[in-house]
Scaffold this motif. Structure first.
Motif, PDB file in Angstrom:
ATOM      1  N   ALA A  50       0.829  -1.214   0.000  1.00 51.51           N
ATOM      2  CA  ALA A  50       0.000   0.000   0.000  1.00 51.51           C
ATOM      3  C   ALA A  50       0.862   1.262   0.000  1.00 51.51           C
ATOM      4  O   ALA A  50       0.561   2.226  -0.710  1.00 51.51           O
ATOM      5  N   LYS A  51       1.940   1.249   0.773  1.00 52.12           N
ATOM      6  CA  LYS A  51       2.846   2.406   0.777  1.00 52.12           C
ATOM      7  C   LYS A  51       3.419   2.639  -0.618  1.00 52.12           C
ATOM      8  O   LYS A  51       3.506   3.778  -1.083  1.00 52.12           O
ATOM      9  N   ALA A  52       3.804   1.564  -1.293  1.00 57.45           N
ATOM     10  CA  ALA A  52       4.364   1.694  -2.637  1.00 57.45           C
ATOM     11  C   ALA A  52       3.348   2.269  -3.615  1.00 57.45           C
ATOM     12  O   ALA A  52       3.715   2.995  -4.538  1.00 57.45           O
ATOM     13  N   LEU A  53       2.082   1.957  -3.414  1.00 58.18           N
ATOM     14  CA  LEU A  53       1.018   2.460  -4.287  1.00 58.18           C
ATOM     15  C   LEU A  53       0.551   3.852  -3.860  1.00 58.18           C
ATOM     16  O   LEU A  53      -0.401   4.380  -4.422  1.00 58.18           O
ATOM     17  N   GLU A  54       1.234   4.419  -2.859  1.00 60.55           N
ATOM     18  CA  GLU A  54       0.957   5.749  -2.338  1.00 60.55           C
ATOM     19  C   GLU A  54      -0.441   5.860  -1.721  1.00 60.55           C
ATOM     20  O   GLU A  54      -1.099   6.902  -1.805  1.00 60.55           O
ATOM     21  N   ILE A  55      -0.859   4.789  -1.099  1.00 58.54           N
ATOM     22  CA  ILE A  55      -2.143   4.774  -0.399  1.00 58.54           C
ATOM     23  C   ILE A  55      -1.920   5.360   0.983  1.00 58.54           C
ATOM     24  O   ILE A  55      -1.021   4.932   1.714  1.00 58.54           O
ATOM     25  N   ASP A  56      -2.723   6.340   1.340  1.00 60.17           N
ATOM     26  CA  ASP A  56      -2.532   7.032   2.616  1.00 60.17           C
ATOM     27  C   ASP A  56      -3.547   6.614   3.673  1.00 60.17           C
ATOM     28  O   ASP A  56      -3.667   7.252   4.709  1.00 60.17           O
ATOM     29  N   GLU A  57      -4.263   5.533   3.432  1.00 61.23           N
ATOM     30  CA  GLU A  57      -5.252   5.043   4.378  1.00 61.23           C
ATOM     31  C   GLU A  57      -4.607   4.034   5.329  1.00 61.23           C
ATOM     32  O   GLU A  57      -3.583   3.436   5.011  1.00 61.23           O
ATOM     33  N   TYR A  58      -5.221   3.844   6.487  1.00 62.61           N
ATOM     34  CA  TYR A  58      -4.741   2.877   7.460  1.00 62.61           C
ATOM     35  C   TYR A  58      -5.075   1.471   6.966  1.00 62.61           C
ATOM     36  O   TYR A  58      -6.219   1.181   6.617  1.00 62.61           O
ATOM     37  N   PHE A  64     -12.812  -9.891   9.075  1.00 62.47           N
ATOM     38  CA  PHE A  64     -14.262  -9.972   9.259  1.00 62.47           C
ATOM     39  C   PHE A  64     -15.037  -9.351   8.102  1.00 62.47           C
ATOM     40  O   PHE A  64     -16.168  -9.731   7.834  1.00 62.47           O
ATOM     41  N   THR A  65     -14.434  -8.391   7.401  1.00 63.41           N
ATOM     42  CA  THR A  65     -15.122  -7.757   6.270  1.00 63.41           C
ATOM     43  C   THR A  65     -14.828  -8.488   4.968  1.00 63.41           C
ATOM     44  O   THR A  65     -15.457  -8.208   3.959  1.00 63.41           O
ATOM     45  N   ILE A  66     -13.864  -9.365   4.953  1.00 62.30           N
ATOM     46  CA  ILE A  66     -13.402 -10.166   3.817  1.00 62.30           C
ATOM     47  C   ILE A  66     -12.618  -9.332   2.810  1.00 62.30           C
ATOM     48  O   ILE A  66     -11.616  -9.775   2.278  1.00 62.30           O
ATOM     49  N   VAL A  67     -13.044  -8.110   2.519  1.00 58.53           N
ATOM     50  CA  VAL A  67     -12.288  -7.274   1.577  1.00 58.53           C
ATOM     51  C   VAL A  67     -12.296  -5.822   2.055  1.00 58.53           C
ATOM     52  O   VAL A  67     -13.315  -5.313   2.516  1.00 58.53           O
ATOM     53  N   ASN A  68     -11.139  -5.192   1.968  1.00 59.19           N
ATOM     54  CA  ASN A  68     -11.014  -3.756   2.196  1.00 59.19           C
ATOM     55  C   ASN A  68     -10.576  -3.123   0.887  1.00 59.19           C
ATOM     56  O   ASN A  68      -9.675  -3.639   0.212  1.00 59.19           O
ATOM     57  N   GLU A  69     -11.179  -2.009   0.564  1.00 55.51           N
ATOM     58  CA  GLU A  69     -10.838  -1.273  -0.648  1.00 55.51           C
ATOM     59  C   GLU A  69     -10.076  -0.016  -0.264  1.00 55.51           C
ATOM     60  O   GLU A  69     -10.515   0.729   0.602  1.00 55.51           O
ATOM     61  N   TYR A  70      -8.956   0.199  -0.929  1.00 54.02           N
ATOM     62  CA  TYR A  70      -8.150   1.394  -0.710  1.00 54.02           C
ATOM     63  C   TYR A  70      -7.973   2.070  -2.068  1.00 54.02           C
ATOM     64  O   TYR A  70      -7.337   1.518  -2.963  1.00 54.02           O
ATOM     65  N   ARG A  71      -8.518   3.254  -2.204  1.00 57.49           N
ATOM     66  CA  ARG A  71      -8.530   3.932  -3.505  1.00 57.49           C
ATOM     67  C   ARG A  71      -7.765   5.255  -3.520  1.00 57.49           C
ATOM     68  O   ARG A  71      -7.817   5.978  -4.484  1.00 57.49           O
ATOM     69  N   SER A  72      -7.036   5.550  -2.452  1.00 55.37           N
ATOM     70  CA  SER A  72      -6.373   6.853  -2.368  1.00 55.37           C
ATOM     71  C   SER A  72      -5.033   6.893  -3.101  1.00 55.37           C
ATOM     72  O   SER A  72      -4.460   7.967  -3.260  1.00 55.37           O
TER      73      SER A  72
END
Length: 156
Positions: A50-58, A64-72
């Motif tokens: 995620a850091k490499a993709l420049e995602i700034d989310e935690y 429990f959610t099965i999938v988290n989406e990070y689009r930042s």
């Protein structure tokens, strides 16, 4: 054809740093199937991606959610955790097909639980605890194309 690349990390920070170096190699459409015991460092490695993709989310494990989406970031990251899934059908039931066409990077922890969905283009990662050496040592096997040649000598 994929080659096996073997890396060793001594702590969480190094596992994250290796994940970041690896993440810089990824492109939209890549699928990463990751396996390792509980506490092996799969989520730390994914945080590095995620850091490499420049995602700034935690980044958290989507147990429990099965999938988290990070689009930042400049490429979206779709982070799956198949720990609670018992078949490939369950992965498709939560919309896996829809994620494949969103031009993101897909990372699936506990991929062994849904192994039948992956093709020969799927990048595979095994994170092995080296408890006989120390509680924090890991061997990380990456099975991918020659892009990984670029991180063989990386300091992390």
């Amino acid at each position: 054809m994929f080659k096996k690349y073997v890396f060793h990390t001594k702590n969480e920070a190094q596992t994250t740093a290796l994940g970041e170096a690896f993440g810089k190699l990824l492109k939209a459409g890549d699928v990463v199937a990751m396996d390792g015991d509980l506490g092996a460092g799969k989520t730390h490695f994914t945080y590095g991606i995620a850091k490499a993709l420049e995602i700034d989310e935690y980044i958290t494990s989507p147990t429990f959610t099965i999938v988290n989406e990070y689009r930042s970031g400049y490429i979206p990251l779709f982070h799956f955790d198949a720990y609670r899934l018992s078949s490939e059908d369950e992965l498709y039931d939560i919309g896996y097909d829809d994620y494949l066409v969103q031009n993101g990077v897909i990372v699936i922890e506990w991929a062994i639980n849904t192994d039948g969905v992956f093709d020969d283009k799927t990048i595979r990662i095994e994170i092995l605890r080296m408890d006989d050496v120390s509680e924090s040592d890991r061997t990380i096997n990456i099975f991918m194309d020659e892009r990984a040649d670029n991180i063989v000598d990386t300091e992390y």
